[in-house]
Design a protein around this motif. Sequence first.
Motif, PDB file in Angstrom:
ATOM      1  N   SER A 103      50.414 -32.614 -22.009  1.00 26.42           N
ATOM      2  CA  SER A 103      49.943 -33.954 -22.410  1.00 26.42           C
ATOM      3  C   SER A 103      51.094 -34.753 -23.018  1.00 26.42           C
ATOM      4  CB  SER A 103      48.840 -33.801 -23.460  1.00 26.42           C
ATOM      5  OG  SER A 103      49.405 -33.181 -24.622  1.00 26.42           O
ATOM      6  N   GLU A 104      50.922 -36.072 -23.055  1.00 24.50           N
ATOM      7  CA  GLU A 104      51.935 -36.945 -23.702  1.00 24.50           C
ATOM      8  C   GLU A 104      52.116 -36.547 -25.163  1.00 24.50           C
ATOM      9  OE1 GLU A 104      54.265 -39.288 -22.905  1.00 24.50           O
ATOM     10  OE2 GLU A 104      53.728 -38.479 -20.942  1.00 24.50           O
ATOM     11  N   TYR A 105      51.006 -36.163 -25.801  1.00 25.88           N
ATOM     12  CA  TYR A 105      51.074 -35.765 -27.207  1.00 25.88           C
ATOM     13  C   TYR A 105      52.058 -34.595 -27.384  1.00 25.88           C
ATOM     14  CZ  TYR A 105      49.746 -33.211 -31.405  1.00 25.88           C
ATOM     15  OH  TYR A 105      49.789 -32.512 -32.593  1.00 25.88           O
ATOM     16  N   LEU A 106      51.906 -33.579 -26.543  1.00 27.30           N
ATOM     17  CA  LEU A 106      52.793 -32.403 -26.670  1.00 27.30           C
ATOM     18  C   LEU A 106      54.232 -32.762 -26.307  1.00 27.30           C
ATOM     19  CD1 LEU A 106      50.658 -29.435 -25.244  1.00 27.30           C
ATOM     20  CD2 LEU A 106      51.172 -29.949 -27.635  1.00 27.30           C
ATOM     21  N   LYS A 107      54.374 -33.584 -25.254  1.00 29.29           N
ATOM     22  CA  LYS A 107      55.741 -33.963 -24.848  1.00 29.29           C
ATOM     23  C   LYS A 107      56.444 -34.701 -25.979  1.00 29.29           C
ATOM     24  CE  LYS A 107      54.806 -34.392 -19.931  1.00 29.29           C
ATOM     25  NZ  LYS A 107      54.759 -35.236 -18.777  1.00 29.29           N
ATOM     26  N   ILE A 220      45.786 -21.376 -32.892  1.00 30.20           N
ATOM     27  CA  ILE A 220      46.462 -22.402 -32.086  1.00 30.20           C
ATOM     28  C   ILE A 220      45.573 -23.647 -32.017  1.00 30.20           C
ATOM     29  CG2 ILE A 220      47.461 -22.877 -29.801  1.00 30.20           C
ATOM     30  CD1 ILE A 220      47.182 -19.699 -29.443  1.00 30.20           C
ATOM     31  N   PRO A 221      46.097 -24.805 -32.391  1.00 31.44           N
ATOM     32  CA  PRO A 221      45.269 -26.023 -32.288  1.00 31.44           C
ATOM     33  C   PRO A 221      44.895 -26.311 -30.834  1.00 31.44           C
ATOM     34  CG  PRO A 221      47.377 -26.468 -33.406  1.00 31.44           C
ATOM     35  CD  PRO A 221      47.447 -25.074 -32.891  1.00 31.44           C
ATOM     36  N   ASP A 222      43.712 -26.873 -30.630  1.00 33.22           N
ATOM     37  CA  ASP A 222      43.224 -27.137 -29.270  1.00 33.22           C
ATOM     38  C   ASP A 222      44.191 -28.040 -28.496  1.00 33.22           C
ATOM     39  OD1 ASP A 222      41.411 -26.917 -27.191  1.00 33.22           O
ATOM     40  OD2 ASP A 222      40.382 -28.764 -27.761  1.00 33.22           O
ATOM     41  N   GLU A 223      44.824 -28.977 -29.219  1.00 37.34           N
ATOM     42  CA  GLU A 223      45.727 -29.917 -28.505  1.00 37.34           C
ATOM     43  C   GLU A 223      46.979 -29.217 -27.967  1.00 37.34           C
ATOM     44  OE1 GLU A 223      44.562 -30.375 -31.579  1.00 37.34           O
ATOM     45  OE2 GLU A 223      46.117 -30.912 -33.017  1.00 37.34           O
TER      46      GLU A 223
END
Length: 382
Positions: A103-107, A220-223
Motif C-alpha cells: 500500500s502507499e501507506y507502507l511505501k 503485527i498491525p493490520d496495515e
Amino acid sequence: MTAVMTDEMQQMKTMIRNFVEKEVEPCAQQIEEEDAIPQHLVEQAKALGLFGISIPEQYGGIGLNTVEKANVLEQLGRTHNGFVSLISAHTGIGSTGLVKLASEYLKNKYLPDMAAGNKIAAFALSEPGAGSDATNLATRAEKKGDHWVMNGTKHFITNGPIADVFTVFALTDKEKGAKGGITAFLLEKDFPGLIIGKKDKKMGLRGSYTSQLIFEDCIIPDENVIGQVGMGYMSALKILGEGRVGLAARAVGSCDKLIELSAQYAKERIQFGKPIADNQAIQWMLADMATETEAARTLTMMAAEKIDEGKKVIKEASMAKLFASDVFNRVADKAVQIHGGMGYVSDYPVERFYRDARITKIYEGTNEIQRLIIARNVLQEA
Ligand SMILES: Cc1cc2nc3c(=O)[nH]c(=O)nc-3n(C[C@H](O)[C@H](O)[C@H](O)COP(=O)(O)OP(=O)(O)OC[C@H]3O[C@@H](n4cnc5c(N)ncnc54)[C@H](O)[C@@H]3O)c2cc1C
C-alpha cells in the motif's frame, strides 16, 4: 536483445566499477578474516545510492528498471560476494514486495529509509520444514481485532541479524494453504515477539549474515499486510522471480572477474620455460569460461528485458538463475585449476569466489527446483 544503454547508465556502471576495484576489492581479505563488512564501505555504498537502486525516485531511490539493475549487479558481482549479498538481498527480495505490491501507506513509511540504506531489508520465506516446498509453511498468523499474531520460525534469512524490516510469509488459512491461505507481512525488528536467532556459520559469503527469526505471539498491525490477505504465495513467486534475475547478473559479473584473473595469471605463470597460457589445455579452459559467461549474460539480460516489458517471465528467470549459477561454478572451478596450488590458498581471490559460487546453486530456489519450473512451463506450452 533490444535494451539500449543510456549515457547515464554507462556512467553509473563506470562509477560502480571504480568503487568495486578501488574500494571494495582491497578490503576483500579483511572481510574474509573478520567476517564483517567495514562500515566505511557501507557508507560509500549509501552515498552511491546502491541501497536504493530498485526503489522509485518518489520514495528517495534511483528507480532503475530491471535491465539497469542487472547491469549494476553485474558490476558488483566482480567483487566480494558477501558484500554484494548485503546489497542485493536488500534491493532485491528484501524490497520488491514493498515496491511492487504494498500500500502507499507502507511505501511512504518504509521505502525512504530503505533507499538511503538507513533501514536494511530482508525476505523471510524459508523454514526448517519448508525449503524447496515453500507451500508447507508452519508459521501461522491469526487475525485478532486490528492486528495479527504470528507464531513460528524462519531460517537462513539473509541480513537477518542486521535487518530493520522483514517481508515475512505466514499461513493465514490452513484449509486454503498456498491457494489463498498464505499472506505476506512487513515486520519491524522491534515488533514485540520477534526474536532474531544467532548467526549461521557458513562455507562462504563472509560478511553476509543469515539467521533464524522466531515469532512468539508477535504482534503485527493490520496495515502491515503486504498486498492482499491470502495472496502471499503468489507474491513470493513474483519477488523470487525478479530476484533470480539479479542473482544471475551477479554470477555473470563474478565470472567476468574470474576470467580476467585467470587469463592474467596464465600469462604470468611460467612452467617448462613458457607461460602456461601457451598451452592449449589452458586456452580451452579460458575459451569455455568466456563462451559460457557470454551465454549466461545474454540469457540474464533477456529475462530482465522481459520483466521490464511486463511479460510473464517465470520460465526465463529460472533459466537465467539455473544457467548463470551453474556457469559460475564451472568457471570458478576452472579458475582454481588454472591457478594450480595458488587457486587453493586464500591469498588469491579465486579461492573465495570458488566457495561463494556454491550457494548460488542452492538459494532463491535450488537448481533442481528451477528445472522443475522450466519443465512445467515447457510442458504447458507444448
Ligand atoms: C546462505 C543462505 C542464504 C539464504 N537466504 C535466504 C533468505 O534470505 N530468505 C529465505 O527465505 N531463504 C533463504 N535461504 C534458504 C534457501 O532459499 C533454501 O536453503 C533453499 O530454498 C533450499 O531449501 P532447503 O535448504 O530446505 O533444501 P531442501 O528443500 O531440503 O532440498 C534438499 C535437496 O533436495 C532437492 N529437492 C527438494 N525437492 C525436490 C524435488 N521436488 N525434486 C528434485 N529435487 C528436490 C533440492 O534441490 C536439494 O538438492 C538461504 C539459504 C542459505 C544457505
